[in-house]
Scaffold this active site. Sequence first.
Site, short mmCIF file in Angstrom:
data_model
loop_
_atom_site.label_atom_id
_atom_site.label_comp_id
_atom_site.label_asym_id
_atom_site.label_seq_id
_atom_site.Cartn_x
_atom_site.Cartn_y
_atom_site.Cartn_z
CG HIS A 1 -0.22 -0.29 2.52
ND1 HIS A 1 0.70 0.60 3.04
CD2 HIS A 1 -0.24 -1.34 3.37
CE1 HIS A 1 1.18 0.12 4.18
NE2 HIS A 1 0.64 -1.07 4.40
N GLY B 1 1.98 3.12 2.22
CA GLY B 1 3.03 3.15 3.24
C GLY B 1 4.30 2.46 2.73
CG HIS B 2 4.24 -1.76 2.02
ND1 HIS B 2 2.91 -2.10 2.00
CD2 HIS B 2 4.80 -2.47 3.05
CE1 HIS B 2 2.67 -2.98 2.97
NE2 HIS B 2 3.78 -3.21 3.63
CG ASP C 1 5.15 -2.54 11.85
OD1 ASP C 1 4.31 -3.26 12.38
OD2 ASP C 1 5.07 -2.16 10.66
CB VAL D 1 1.76 6.42 4.63
CG1 VAL D 1 0.73 6.87 3.59
CG2 VAL D 1 3.17 6.83 4.19
CB SER E 1 -2.25 -1.88 8.35
OG SER E 1 -2.11 -3.27 8.61
NE ARG F 1 -1.97 -8.95 10.63
CZ ARG F 1 -0.65 -9.01 10.82
NH1 ARG F 1 0.03 -7.90 11.00
NH2 ARG F 1 -0.02 -10.16 10.84
#
Length: 292
Positions: free
Chosen positions: A34, A36-37, A150, A176, A185, A187
Amino acid sequence: VDVEPTPSDVFLRVQQARRHGLTVGCVPTMGALHAGHVSLVERARAECGFVVATIFVNPTQFGPGEDFSRYPRTLDDDLQLCRAAGADLVFTPTAAGMYVAGNDTIVQVCELSKVLEGACRPGHFDGVTTVVARLLNITAPDRAYFGQKDFQQQVLIRRMVQDLFIPVEVITCPIVREPDGLAMSSRNRYLNPEERSRAAQLYQALLVARNLASTTTLSPSEISRAMTRHLEKTGGIEVQYTAVVDAETLAPLSARTGGTGVALIAVRVGTTRLIDNEVLMFPPLRGPHQSA
Ligand code: AMP
């Protein structure tokens, strides 16, 4: 973007890039990528000449009864995102490739792995540090990129890298968030619409903490309790822990001093486990001898 599942081939590709004088950046992920990555890969792209993203749903960091088998796997989309974000190589090992038959070594960060997330998920961080040590040895990067999302994980990885003299610079990238504040996330896709709207309260609880840190003299444990109260009054959120801790040692802050701390939250919303955090700035305390 090149895709390579074999550790020895990745090692050779990276050494080749290094011989060409390129600095190497590595972005470890479990896929289901997503924004963030993507922000991590983009940061690596901006700072390094050769960027390796890794995609591996690491079985050893999931406990019994956790979501290993249903963890989302979206490799085609992931490769598109890696390409668009500028990765040169995507390492997609198999479990048998990472954990070769007969392997008998784990890496444990002894104390930091047992608190907070480690207390809720016994063995989780042993799986994380064991796989990250392997990924760092295979990709031998100059810089490795992790998310503040994390928070405890990046603290452990910094500790491991320092303790084992792993020659890599660990870089922690900002969280993010979705427009309503929910930290992105993999998840989040487990959440049904009702759960998804409740999940926004994690960020609201962190804002409560931030506000109390900057405008009151409440103690860290009182701020932590205020986060729990905020989450519990929402309903449909099971609080696993809230904490206000030292950002390096993860020890609970006992009293207000000036400086920083980090507010951490772990909850369940339905069957989905969510975590979030925010760095808090505590203004310097005024002694009684000082005037306002
Ligand atoms: P994961 O695939 O969940 O193991 O995450 C891979 C890396 O992406 C880890 O370093 C995470 O901390 C980071 N990450 C996950 N979510 C976010 C986010 N919302 N913002 C920034 N980094 C993130």
